[in-house]
Each structure stands twice: as C-alpha cells, then as structure tokens.
Design a protein around this motif. Structure first.
Motif, PDB file in Angstrom:
ATOM      1  N   LEU A   1       1.301  -1.392   0.071  1.00 54.66           N
ATOM      2  CA  LEU A   1      -0.338  -0.582   0.003  1.00 54.66           C
ATOM      3  C   LEU A   1       0.897   0.990   0.278  1.00 54.66           C
ATOM      4  CD1 LEU A   1      -2.817   0.105  -0.273  1.00 54.66           C
ATOM      5  CD2 LEU A   1      -2.727   0.914   3.039  1.00 54.66           C
ATOM      6  N   LEU A   2       1.926   1.090   0.875  1.00 55.36           N
ATOM      7  CA  LEU A   2       2.821   2.386   1.250  1.00 55.36           C
ATOM      8  C   LEU A   2       3.477   2.104  -0.454  1.00 55.36           C
ATOM      9  CD1 LEU A   2       4.224   4.192   2.896  1.00 55.36           C
ATOM     10  CD2 LEU A   2       6.464   2.716   2.886  1.00 55.36           C
ATOM     11  N   LEU A   3       3.621   1.287  -1.242  1.00 57.54           N
ATOM     12  CA  LEU A   3       5.023   1.638  -2.011  1.00 57.54           C
ATOM     13  C   LEU A   3       3.783   2.124  -3.307  1.00 57.54           C
ATOM     14  CD1 LEU A   3       7.832   0.121  -2.603  1.00 57.54           C
ATOM     15  CD2 LEU A   3       6.055  -1.227  -4.406  1.00 57.54           C
ATOM     16  N   LYS A   4       2.665   1.606  -3.227  1.00 54.69           N
ATOM     17  CA  LYS A   4       1.570   2.305  -4.360  1.00 54.69           C
ATOM     18  C   LYS A   4       0.423   3.721  -3.488  1.00 54.69           C
ATOM     19  CE  LYS A   4      -2.730   0.548  -6.133  1.00 54.69           C
ATOM     20  NZ  LYS A   4      -3.964  -0.195  -5.728  1.00 54.69           N
ATOM     21  N   LEU A   5       1.268   3.955  -3.075  1.00 51.62           N
ATOM     22  CA  LEU A   5       0.851   5.875  -2.049  1.00 51.62           C
ATOM     23  C   LEU A   5       2.299   6.668  -2.968  1.00 51.62           C
ATOM     24  CD1 LEU A   5      -0.883   7.461  -0.638  1.00 51.62           C
ATOM     25  CD2 LEU A   5       0.358   7.281   1.272  1.00 51.62           C
ATOM     26  N   LEU A   6       3.374   5.564  -2.746  1.00 53.46           N
ATOM     27  CA  LEU A   6       4.714   6.384  -3.007  1.00 53.46           C
ATOM     28  C   LEU A   6       4.900   7.122  -4.845  1.00 53.46           C
ATOM     29  CD1 LEU A   6       7.436   5.085  -0.870  1.00 53.46           C
ATOM     30  CD2 LEU A   6       6.352   7.343  -0.633  1.00 53.46           C
ATOM     31  N   LEU A   7       3.880   5.516  -5.271  1.00 52.57           N
ATOM     32  CA  LEU A   7       4.221   5.692  -7.194  1.00 52.57           C
ATOM     33  C   LEU A   7       3.284   6.738  -7.218  1.00 52.57           C
ATOM     34  CD1 LEU A   7       4.678   3.910  -8.973  1.00 52.57           C
ATOM     35  CD2 LEU A   7       3.466   2.440  -9.073  1.00 52.57           C
ATOM     36  N   LYS A   8       2.055   7.092  -6.851  1.00 50.84           N
ATOM     37  CA  LYS A   8       1.500   7.815  -6.776  1.00 50.84           C
ATOM     38  C   LYS A   8       1.267   9.423  -6.419  1.00 50.84           C
ATOM     39  CE  LYS A   8      -4.091   8.299  -6.079  1.00 50.84           C
ATOM     40  NZ  LYS A   8      -5.758   9.030  -5.666  1.00 50.84           N
ATOM     41  N   ILE A   9       2.305   9.636  -5.358  1.00 47.46           N
ATOM     42  CA  ILE A   9       2.466  10.958  -5.277  1.00 47.46           C
ATOM     43  C   ILE A   9       3.762  11.193  -5.946  1.00 47.46           C
ATOM     44  CG2 ILE A   9       3.908  12.291  -3.600  1.00 47.46           C
ATOM     45  CD1 ILE A   9       2.906  10.290  -1.542  1.00 47.46           C
ATOM     46  N   PHE A  10       4.830  10.162  -6.837  1.00 46.32           N
ATOM     47  CA  PHE A  10       5.719  10.267  -7.495  1.00 46.32           C
ATOM     48  C   PHE A  10       4.523  10.835  -9.298  1.00 46.32           C
ATOM     49  CE2 PHE A  10       8.518   8.626 -11.202  1.00 46.32           C
ATOM     50  CZ  PHE A  10       9.468   9.623 -11.387  1.00 46.32           C
ATOM     51  N   ARG A  11       3.838  10.310  -9.373  1.00 45.69           N
ATOM     52  CA  ARG A  11       3.122  10.431 -10.619  1.00 45.69           C
ATOM     53  C   ARG A  11       2.812  11.682 -11.194  1.00 45.69           C
ATOM     54  NH1 ARG A  11      -0.669   5.485 -12.217  1.00 45.69           N
ATOM     55  NH2 ARG A  11      -1.744   7.305 -13.888  1.00 45.69           N
ATOM     56  N   ASN A  12       1.962  11.661  -9.585  1.00 46.80           N
ATOM     57  CA  ASN A  12       1.289  13.242  -9.981  1.00 46.80           C
ATOM     58  C   ASN A  12       2.412  14.361  -9.453  1.00 46.80           C
ATOM     59  OD1 ASN A  12      -1.267  11.443  -9.492  1.00 46.80           O
ATOM     60  ND2 ASN A  12      -1.442  11.722  -7.233  1.00 46.80           N
TER      61      ASN A  12
END
Ligand SMILES: N[C@@H](CCC(=O)N[C@@H](CS)C(=O)NCC(=O)O)C(=O)O
Length: 127
Positions: free
Chosen positions: A3-14
C-alpha cells in the motif's frame, strides 16, 4: 508495504505530472491566428467540445497543448476526482480513460478516446 509503495508511486506520478503541466504552461505553443470573424465561428463550434481529462496526465497535457496551438476554447472537465464528470465519463465509455473528447452535434453525442485520435480530429476540423 504494498500500500505504501502504491502511495509513493501515486505521489511520484502526480508530482511528475504537475512538473510537466508547469513546464507546458511556461512554454506555451504559438497559437494559429484567425480573423476576428473566423475565430468567433470557431469559438461557437468549440462550445460543443468538452475534454475530460486529468491535470497532470501527459496524454492530456499533449492534447491540451494541441487545443492551445489551434487556438481553441475547448471546455475542460476534471475527471480525476470523484464527481459529476468522472461519473459521466465512466457511464459513456465504460471505464476511466483520459483524455476523452465529448463532441456534441445537435442531439448526437460522440465520445472520442486516445490522445492521437483527438488531436487528429481537432487538426482536421480546425487547422
Ligand atoms: N493511449 C492513451 C493513453 C491514455 C492513458 O494512459 N491515460 C491514463 C492517464 S495518464 C488513464 O486514463 N488512466 C486511467 C486511470 O488512471 O484511472 C492515449 O494516448 O490517450
């Protein structure tokens, strides 16, 4: 962990999307010029065009830039956050995919997916 990895990826993409959108804003494409009467005619036509999009999506940025280059006042709809436009898009095309151009012609409504196809349509109609 996942979940943390998904969140970090989302922050990076945004974050990356915001940087691209900012760069696109400070380096605008040069607009094609029309006579006053012609531009008025085009403005009237673009009142029937709505671009469902996400602010930082690179495909949406590319499509918005094409609209700016062609000097079009296309209506921009935010389909990123939950709400009316996201629901409309899901209902119309059965999924969330942006950019998507809604073309209204009288009683007929067409939804056009794929940035390349949208840009080709705009160029064919307005270039
Ligand atoms: N081939 C498509 C790709 C569009 C695409 O991948 N869009 C992403 C946003 S960048 C999307 O719609 N994602 C759906 C979602 O995040 O729910 C195009 O050129 O328009």
């Amino acid at each position: 962990m996942k979940l943390l990895l998904k969140l970090l990826l989302k922050i990076f993409r945004n974050g990356l999307g915001a940087v691209i959108a900012f760069l696109s804003w400070i380096i605008p494409p040069s607009k094609i010029q029309r006579s006053f009467a012609e531009q008025k005619k085009v403005d009237l036509q673009t009142q029937q065009l709505e671009l469902y999009q996400f602010f930082g999506c690179p495909f949406c940025i590319k499509t918005r830039r094409a609209g700016r280059r062609l000097n079009l006042k296309i209506i921009i709809r935010n389909a990123q956050t939950a709400g009316k436009y996201r629901d409309e898009l899901t209902k119309a095309v059965g999924k969330i995919q942006v950019p998507c151009l809604k073309i209204t012609d009288g009683n007929e409504v067409k939804w056009l997916l794929e940035s390349g196809e949208i840009i080709a349509y705009l160029e064919k109609r307005f270039a």
